[in-house]
Design a protein around this motif. Structure first.
Motif, mmCIF file in Angstrom:
data_model
loop_
_atom_site.group_PDB
_atom_site.id
_atom_site.type_symbol
_atom_site.label_atom_id
_atom_site.label_comp_id
_atom_site.label_asym_id
_atom_site.label_seq_id
_atom_site.Cartn_x
_atom_site.Cartn_y
_atom_site.Cartn_z
ATOM 1 N N PHE A 18 0.751 -1.297 0.154
ATOM 2 C CA PHE A 18 -0.053 0.038 -0.454
ATOM 3 C C PHE A 18 0.649 1.609 -0.003
ATOM 4 O O PHE A 18 0.825 2.382 -1.204
ATOM 5 N N VAL A 19 1.894 1.352 -0.043
ATOM 6 C CA VAL A 19 2.466 2.202 1.092
ATOM 7 C C VAL A 19 3.310 3.263 -0.829
ATOM 8 O O VAL A 19 3.585 3.894 -0.701
ATOM 9 N N ILE A 20 4.521 1.817 -1.366
ATOM 10 C CA ILE A 20 4.573 1.857 -2.327
ATOM 11 C C ILE A 20 3.882 2.211 -4.111
ATOM 12 O O ILE A 20 3.604 3.263 -4.062
ATOM 13 N N SER A 21 2.281 1.593 -3.294
ATOM 14 C CA SER A 21 1.395 2.308 -4.512
ATOM 15 C C SER A 21 0.863 3.490 -4.033
ATOM 16 O O SER A 21 0.309 4.366 -5.175
ATOM 17 N N ARG A 66 -2.439 21.092 -0.321
ATOM 18 C CA ARG A 66 -1.932 19.829 -0.417
ATOM 19 C C ARG A 66 -1.290 18.889 0.216
ATOM 20 O O ARG A 66 -2.340 18.120 0.577
ATOM 21 N N LEU A 67 0.167 19.307 1.170
ATOM 22 C CA LEU A 67 0.015 18.720 2.012
ATOM 23 C C LEU A 67 -0.080 18.721 2.982
ATOM 24 O O LEU A 67 -1.011 17.679 3.863
ATOM 25 N N ARG A 68 -1.724 19.755 3.594
ATOM 26 C CA ARG A 68 -2.197 19.551 4.992
ATOM 27 C C ARG A 68 -3.410 18.858 4.348
ATOM 28 O O ARG A 68 -3.969 17.943 5.097
ATOM 29 N N GLY A 69 -4.125 18.571 3.590
ATOM 30 C CA GLY A 69 -5.234 17.639 3.153
ATOM 31 C C GLY A 69 -4.943 16.595 3.373
ATOM 32 O O GLY A 69 -5.886 15.762 3.652
ATOM 33 N N LEU A 70 -3.830 16.115 2.519
ATOM 34 C CA LEU A 70 -3.589 14.352 3.351
ATOM 35 C C LEU A 70 -2.902 13.939 4.646
ATOM 36 O O LEU A 70 -3.168 13.588 4.639
ATOM 37 N N LEU A 71 -2.883 15.239 5.050
ATOM 38 C CA LEU A 71 -2.056 15.262 5.937
ATOM 39 C C LEU A 71 -3.761 14.727 7.526
ATOM 40 O O LEU A 71 -4.008 13.444 8.368
ATOM 41 N N VAL A 72 -4.709 15.953 6.735
ATOM 42 C CA VAL A 72 -5.737 15.181 7.317
ATOM 43 C C VAL A 72 -6.300 14.114 7.482
ATOM 44 O O VAL A 72 -6.983 13.548 7.836
ATOM 45 N N LEU A 73 -6.455 13.463 6.520
ATOM 46 C CA LEU A 73 -6.564 12.464 5.581
ATOM 47 C C LEU A 73 -6.234 11.185 6.053
ATOM 48 O O LEU A 73 -7.168 10.141 6.818
ATOM 49 N N VAL A 94 -1.682 6.798 2.263
ATOM 50 C CA VAL A 94 -2.053 8.295 2.235
ATOM 51 C C VAL A 94 -0.310 8.323 2.854
ATOM 52 O O VAL A 94 0.072 9.203 2.542
ATOM 53 N N ALA A 95 0.654 7.643 3.373
ATOM 54 C CA ALA A 95 1.316 7.886 3.493
ATOM 55 C C ALA A 95 2.420 7.663 2.682
ATOM 56 O O ALA A 95 3.329 8.558 2.699
ATOM 57 N N GLY A 96 2.071 7.503 1.858
ATOM 58 C CA GLY A 96 3.123 6.978 0.785
ATOM 59 C C GLY A 96 2.635 8.216 0.038
ATOM 60 O O GLY A 96 4.005 9.118 -1.291
ATOM 61 N N ALA A 97 1.245 8.409 -0.687
ATOM 62 C CA ALA A 97 1.145 9.835 -1.166
ATOM 63 C C ALA A 97 1.792 11.130 -0.062
ATOM 64 O O ALA A 97 2.669 11.901 -1.254
ATOM 65 N N VAL A 98 2.215 10.768 0.489
ATOM 66 C CA VAL A 98 2.522 12.499 1.783
ATOM 67 C C VAL A 98 4.230 12.286 1.056
ATOM 68 O O VAL A 98 4.809 13.138 0.945
ATOM 69 N N GLY A 99 4.870 10.415 1.625
ATOM 70 C CA GLY A 99 6.161 11.167 0.171
ATOM 71 C C GLY A 99 6.346 11.288 -0.623
ATOM 72 O O GLY A 99 7.398 12.257 -0.685
ATOM 73 N N LEU A 159 4.544 1.544 11.853
ATOM 74 C CA LEU A 159 5.012 1.009 11.038
ATOM 75 C C LEU A 159 4.661 1.503 9.537
ATOM 76 O O LEU A 159 5.565 1.608 8.881
ATOM 77 N N ALA A 160 3.098 2.132 9.743
ATOM 78 C CA ALA A 160 2.829 3.007 8.423
ATOM 79 C C ALA A 160 4.385 4.202 8.121
ATOM 80 O O ALA A 160 5.027 4.506 6.873
ATOM 81 N N LEU A 161 5.127 4.836 9.257
ATOM 82 C CA LEU A 161 6.736 5.723 9.062
ATOM 83 C C LEU A 161 7.844 4.905 8.723
ATOM 84 O O LEU A 161 7.846 5.525 8.036
#
Length: 356
Positions: free
Chosen positions: A42-45, A159-166, A198-203, A260-262
């Motif tokens: 999921f993180v890779i995707s 954009r980053l704030r939006g993803l962090l909210v998700l 979402v973690a992957g998207a933030v990265g 773990l996501a981090l």
């Protein structure tokens, strides 16, 4: 449009994510942590899909989304429906329409909400043909919704704030479900497991930024993120090992999920940026890269190798001398390789008509 890079070491990482899943399906008791191979996928995707969306955002929104959806369909649907159809015709698939429509994960959630005792039943790959498709349903739901949402988030801090909210919302949903529906398979729905996507998207968003902070993060990724992320993941597995190993750890995420996501995100970002020749040499090892390239097919078919092995060993005595795990893995690689060359690769050539 930005130029998209393909870094082969990520293919190597994909293989090890698949291998973790294969191992838990082979031996839940000793390889319980293998369920988190799905989380790594999921993180890779999330990382790679978001990079694609960022790279194509200089095009009109409609054109970019059309190209994205067509290319995803060409990548996902042919192999998925081929395997699903063959499985339904041979071993049988319960609740087949839910698989066809990519909603079986929601079905499992509601089913275990109504009958929570189902979650406590022992893992049986024969009884649960196709259950591993739940993660493919999650990814498909992500592919449908996330690009639309992402296209309306302005680049930069908004954009980053939006993803962090998700991300925060996913964590909140996990705690709510854990408190009020602890026996339901809530880990199968994107509201919860979407934390990894979402973690992957933030990265990806951070890496695409041009600020000084983003450059320092990229420098950190080159220098130390991969080993630190790997160490964090191993430490979490060592500290939070379950008393009674079971297949449903990813379905009932414990409180270590965000860490773990981090950890997985640090591994992905670090491997993307690293210049360490030993790390690159390992993950760029040709067999690992090839098996990572066909990891979608490996994941699709691997659980169906249990009944195939039983049937073959009953008819061919030579197979009875081969350890079942080795035989099942070999059959998985053999058939996934054939599907790659005969089905997936030829169809993927059509993607060239729909450039990002």
């Amino acid at each position: 449009m930005q130029t998209l890079e393909h870094r082969k070491q990520i293919d190597g990482l994909r293989f090890f994510a698949f291998l973790a899943v294969f191992m838990i399906h082979s031996d839940v008791e000793h390889f319980w942590w293998g369920s988190y191979g799905v989380s790594l996928f999921f993180v890779i995707s999330g990382f790679l899909i978001t990079r694609i969306l960022i790279a194509s955002e200089d095009r009109p929104r409609g054109q970019a989304l059309k190209a994205f959806y067509v290319r995803r369909a060409l990548r996902i649907f042919p192999a998925y429906y081929l395997v699903l159809g063959l499985a339904a015709a041979t071993v049988g698939i319960a609740y087949l329409p839910a698989y066809v429509l990519y909603v079986m994960n929601w079905g499992a959630f509601f089913y275990t909400w109504i009958q929570p005792a189902l979650v406590d039943r022992a893992w049986d790959p024969v009884r649960m043909y196709g259950v591993h498709f739940w993660s493919l349903c999650v990814e498909e739901q992500f592919y449908l919704v996330f690009p639309l949402l992402f296209s309306f988030l302005r680049p930069g801090r908004t954009r980053l704030r939006g993803l962090l909210v998700l991300w925060a919302a996913s964590i909140a949903f996990r705690f709510l479900f854990a408190a009020f529906l602890p026996k339901s398979a809530y880990g199968l729905i994107p509201l919860v497991c979407g934390e990894y996507l979402v973690a992957g998207a933030v990265g990806a968003v951070v890496f695409a930024d041009t600020s000084g902070t983003a450059e320092r993060i990229r420098a950190a990724a080159r220098q130390w993120m991969f080993p630190v992320g790997l160490a964090l993941v191993v430490a979490l597995f060592a500290l939070y090992g379950p008393e009674s190993p079971s297949i449903d750890h990813v379905m009932h995420p414990p409180h270590m999920q965000t860490l773990l996501a981090l950890g997985f995100l640090a591994m992905v970002l670090g491997l993307w940026q690293t210049e360490d020749r030993w790390v690159l040499g390992f993950f760029n090892f040709a067999p690992f890269r090839f098996l990572g390239k066909i990891s979608y097919g490996l994941y699709l078919i691997h659980l169906f190798m249990w009944p195939l092995y039983d049937w073959l060993s009953a008819h061919y005595a030579v197979l009875r001398d081969v350890p079942p795990l080795a035989a099942q893995f070999g059959l998985t690689v053999l058939l996934a390789t054939a599907m790659w060359h005969l089905v997936e690769a030829p169809i993927l050539k059509l993607k060239g008509r729909f450039q990002y």
